[in-house]
Design an enzyme around this catalytic site. Structure first.
Site, PDB file in Angstrom:
ATOM      1  N   TRP A 173      -1.242   3.290   7.044  1.00 54.43           N
ATOM      2  CA  TRP A 173      -0.864   4.693   6.809  1.00 54.43           C
ATOM      3  C   TRP A 173      -1.230   5.556   8.027  1.00 54.43           C
ATOM      4  CZ3 TRP A 173      -2.968   7.977   2.071  1.00 54.43           C
ATOM      5  CH2 TRP A 173      -2.267   9.189   2.025  1.00 54.43           C
ATOM      6  N   ASP A 224      -0.532  -3.655   5.264  1.00 48.80           N
ATOM      7  CA  ASP A 224       0.053  -2.858   4.185  1.00 48.80           C
ATOM      8  C   ASP A 224       0.701  -1.608   4.772  1.00 48.80           C
ATOM      9  OD1 ASP A 224       0.185  -2.203   1.179  1.00 48.80           O
ATOM     10  OD2 ASP A 224      -0.748  -0.401   2.001  1.00 48.80           O
ATOM     11  N   TYR A 237       4.995   6.137   5.577  1.00 44.24           N
ATOM     12  CA  TYR A 237       3.939   6.202   6.589  1.00 44.24           C
ATOM     13  C   TYR A 237       4.563   6.478   7.969  1.00 44.24           C
ATOM     14  CZ  TYR A 237       0.923   3.990   3.029  1.00 44.24           C
ATOM     15  OH  TYR A 237       0.223   3.691   1.873  1.00 44.24           O
ATOM     16  N   GLN A 282      -2.153  -2.126  -6.674  1.00 42.70           N
ATOM     17  CA  GLN A 282      -2.946  -1.450  -5.643  1.00 42.70           C
ATOM     18  C   GLN A 282      -3.521  -0.191  -6.266  1.00 42.70           C
ATOM     19  OE1 GLN A 282      -2.119   0.203  -1.332  1.00 42.70           O
ATOM     20  NE2 GLN A 282      -1.089  -1.751  -1.541  1.00 42.70           N
ATOM     21  N   ARG A 303     -11.773   7.264   2.687  1.00 42.97           N
ATOM     22  CA  ARG A 303     -11.109   7.999   3.785  1.00 42.97           C
ATOM     23  C   ARG A 303     -12.075   8.284   4.938  1.00 42.97           C
ATOM     24  NH1 ARG A 303      -6.925  12.152   0.634  1.00 42.97           N
ATOM     25  NH2 ARG A 303      -5.380  10.539   0.183  1.00 42.97           N
ATOM     26  N   ARG A 328      -7.033  15.073   4.968  1.00 42.35           N
ATOM     27  CA  ARG A 328      -8.390  15.353   4.488  1.00 42.35           C
ATOM     28  C   ARG A 328      -8.745  16.834   4.566  1.00 42.35           C
ATOM     29  NH1 ARG A 328     -10.839  10.577   8.043  1.00 42.35           N
ATOM     30  NH2 ARG A 328      -9.289  11.532   9.404  1.00 42.35           N
TER      31      ARG A 328
HETATM   32  N1  LIG Z   1      -0.701   2.507  -2.501  1.00 44.94           N
HETATM   33  C1  LIG Z   1      -1.098   3.726  -2.243  1.00 44.94           C
HETATM   34  O1  LIG Z   1      -0.695   4.702  -2.880  1.00 44.94           O
HETATM   35  C2  LIG Z   1      -2.102   3.931  -1.140  1.00 44.94           C
HETATM   36  C3  LIG Z   1      -2.798   5.148  -1.055  1.00 44.94           C
HETATM   37  C4  LIG Z   1      -3.731   5.280  -0.033  1.00 44.94           C
HETATM   38  C5  LIG Z   1      -3.936   4.257   0.871  1.00 44.94           C
HETATM   39  N2  LIG Z   1      -3.237   3.096   0.755  1.00 44.94           N
HETATM   40  C6  LIG Z   1      -3.406   1.998   1.728  1.00 44.94           C
HETATM   41  O2  LIG Z   1      -4.775   1.890   2.055  1.00 44.94           O
HETATM   42  C7  LIG Z   1      -4.919   1.992   3.469  1.00 44.94           C
HETATM   43  C8  LIG Z   1      -6.242   2.592   3.820  1.00 44.94           C
HETATM   44  O3  LIG Z   1      -6.217   3.994   3.591  1.00 44.94           O
HETATM   45  P1  LIG Z   1      -7.268   4.731   2.731  1.00 44.94           P
HETATM   46  O4  LIG Z   1      -6.697   6.023   2.311  1.00 44.94           O
HETATM   47  O5  LIG Z   1      -7.713   3.748   1.735  1.00 44.94           O
HETATM   48  O6  LIG Z   1      -8.426   5.030   3.787  1.00 44.94           O
HETATM   49  P2  LIG Z   1      -9.783   4.256   4.125  1.00 44.94           P
HETATM   50  O7  LIG Z   1      -9.483   2.842   4.464  1.00 44.94           O
HETATM   51  O8  LIG Z   1     -10.781   4.551   3.064  1.00 44.94           O
HETATM   52  O9  LIG Z   1     -10.181   5.077   5.454  1.00 44.94           O
HETATM   53  C9  LIG Z   1      -9.440   4.896   6.633  1.00 44.94           C
HETATM   54  C10 LIG Z   1      -9.833   5.923   7.669  1.00 44.94           C
HETATM   55  O10 LIG Z   1     -11.250   5.939   7.891  1.00 44.94           O
HETATM   56  C11 LIG Z   1     -11.535   6.074   9.283  1.00 44.94           C
HETATM   57  N3  LIG Z   1     -12.183   4.805   9.668  1.00 44.94           N
HETATM   58  C12 LIG Z   1     -11.775   3.539   9.366  1.00 44.94           C
HETATM   59  N4  LIG Z   1     -12.658   2.614   9.804  1.00 44.94           N
HETATM   60  C13 LIG Z   1     -13.632   3.296  10.404  1.00 44.94           C
HETATM   61  C14 LIG Z   1     -14.837   2.878  11.042  1.00 44.94           C
HETATM   62  N5  LIG Z   1     -15.193   1.595  11.080  1.00 44.94           N
HETATM   63  N6  LIG Z   1     -15.633   3.829  11.569  1.00 44.94           N
HETATM   64  C15 LIG Z   1     -15.296   5.143  11.488  1.00 44.94           C
HETATM   65  N7  LIG Z   1     -14.167   5.595  10.894  1.00 44.94           N
HETATM   66  C16 LIG Z   1     -13.342   4.678  10.339  1.00 44.94           C
HETATM   67  C17 LIG Z   1     -10.211   6.268   9.992  1.00 44.94           C
HETATM   68  O11 LIG Z   1      -9.874   7.662  10.053  1.00 44.94           O
HETATM   69  P3  LIG Z   1     -10.559   8.732  11.079  1.00 44.94           P
HETATM   70  O12 LIG Z   1     -10.901   8.005  12.326  1.00 44.94           O
HETATM   71  O13 LIG Z   1      -9.539   9.784  11.244  1.00 44.94           O
HETATM   72  O14 LIG Z   1     -11.800   9.249  10.337  1.00 44.94           O
HETATM   73  C18 LIG Z   1      -9.239   5.590   9.044  1.00 44.94           C
HETATM   74  O15 LIG Z   1      -7.934   6.071   9.148  1.00 44.94           O
HETATM   75  C19 LIG Z   1      -3.718   2.815   3.924  1.00 44.94           C
HETATM   76  O16 LIG Z   1      -3.463   2.624   5.295  1.00 44.94           O
HETATM   77  C20 LIG Z   1      -2.659   2.270   3.036  1.00 44.94           C
HETATM   78  O17 LIG Z   1      -2.184   1.048   3.562  1.00 44.94           O
HETATM   79  C21 LIG Z   1      -2.330   2.924  -0.232  1.00 44.94           C
END
Ligand SMILES: NC(=O)c1ccc[n+]([C@@H]2O[C@H](COP(=O)([O-])OP(=O)(O)OC[C@H]3O[C@@H](n4cnc5c(N)ncnc54)[C@H](OP(=O)(O)O)[C@@H]3O)[C@@H](O)[C@H]2O)c1
Length: 297
Positions: free
Chosen positions: A21, A53, A58, A177, A210, A229
């Site tokens: 995403w 994913d 996205y 998911q 996030r 966010r």
């Molecule tokens: N099916 C659905 O409806 C749905 C909804 C949401 C997500 N998803 C999937 O889940 C994936 C993950 O998204 P999420 O919303 O769940 O977010 P998450 O994985 O909880 O957080 C990801 C964000 O955290 C920060 N980050 C990641 N690793 C890091 C690290 N090691 N150190 C510091 N910052 C780090 C980055 O943003 P910053 O650097 O900007 O802080 C990154 O974009 C998406 O890409 C998507 O594929 C699916």
């Protein structure tokens, strides 16, 4: 990297998948750079992550195009999970789920073309339909796509236990998911038990809340207006204070174990009963490595 098989399918996935995403570039602020995203995909591959994913929404197709570019011929060696349904309402610009059979098919065909593949490994309904389409019509179309060889398996995202139960009555749903993390455990009440009972794989997202569970902010962060966010109540007020206290505890626990808070948060999620794999977002190689416990603590 451990792998787990999705019951009733020939699909086996690493316990961590990379979420695409953020690298779509449209919803996670101005610091997303394609070179970093490509490098993050390569780092993920090098660490044994074997599925990605994505979704049409996205970056309005950009995540798919970037994934295709980053993976090159290796796209055939990994599994691509993508989605159908969510589209922008041309009048309001708001995202809306359209799971009419015509749109499911249209999204699937467009994804195949953007990704440059003949078959999608896991096609997921992105969000319950907001147009009143009967679930059986949506699932019937997903099953038709599977029979036609365009899809290997299909699943759902963001459905309640009641919605999933209704879906399982009409079609072989392989996966769900859903959000799940140390600070978001409502799926434990009914979704996880249902998935275990009915053999549905659970792909957990927001395992890092996030970014909050990386414990990288020592004060309330301020986000650019293009970062979702900026409108997420978990990032301000008492909710932020509560969550950041959890992140600090997690960071202390990670230090004791010689790993990163991000890696501990992800490892916790994938070790919970009923969780098949985590979808972890990253913008850079450093982030994905750190979330796998390979980076600096
Ligand atoms: N099916 C659905 O409806 C749905 C909804 C949401 C997500 N998803 C999937 O889940 C994936 C993950 O998204 P999420 O919303 O769940 O977010 P998450 O994985 O909880 O957080 C990801 C964000 O955290 C920060 N980050 C990641 N690793 C890091 C690290 N090691 N150190 C510091 N910052 C780090 C980055 O943003 P910053 O650097 O900007 O802080 C990154 O974009 C998406 O890409 C998507 O594929 C699916």
């Amino acid at each position: 990297m451990q792998r787990r098989t999705l019951e009733g399918t020939d699909l086996s996935l690493s316990v961590v998948g990379m979420g695409c995403w953020a690298i779509g570039g449209s919803d996670w602020g101005p610091d997303v750079r394609d070179e970093d995203s490509v490098a993050a995909v390569h780092a993920a591959l090098d660490e044994g992550i074997d599925w990605f994913d994505t979704a049409p929404i996205y970056g309005r197709g950009h995540a798919d195009r970037l994934l295709r570019r980053a993976l090159g011929a290796r796209i055939r060696d990994v599994a691509i999970a993508t989605k159908v349904g969510v589209r922008l309402d041309p009048a309001t610009g708001e995202a809306k789920s359209d799971l009419t059979p015509a749109h499911v098919r249209e999204d699937c065909e467009a994804s195949l073309a953007r990704l440059g593949v003949e078959r999608i490994d896991l096609l997921q309904a992105h969000w319950p339909c907001e147009l009143g389409t009967p679930l059986a019509d949506t699932l019937g179309t997903l099953d038709d796509l599977r029979r036609e060889g365009k899809v290997r398996a299909f699943g759902l995202c963001n459905y309640s236990a009641a919605g999933l139960r209704a879906a399982l009555d009409v079609a072989p749903v392989a996966s769900l998911q859903t959000p799940y993390s140390l600070v978001r455990r409502e799926a434990e009440a009914d979704l996880l038990p249902l998935c275990r009972e009915r053999g549905v794989a659970v792909l957990a997202y927001e395992t890092l809340c996030r970014g909050l569970l990386t414990a990288k902010w020592d004060r309330m962060p301020r986000f650019h207006e293009t970062d979702l966010r900026a409108r997420d109540p978990r990032f301000w007020g008492t909710e932020y204070l509560r969550l950041s206290a959890v992140a600090r505890e997690l960071a202390a626990a990670a230090r004791r174990r010689g790993t990163t808070p991000a890696a501990l948060a992800v490892a916790w999620a994938v070790s919970r009963p009923g969780i098949t794999a985590a979808v972890v977002g990253a913008k850079t190689p450093t982030q994905i490595l750190s979330s796998l416990g390979r980076g600096k603590t």
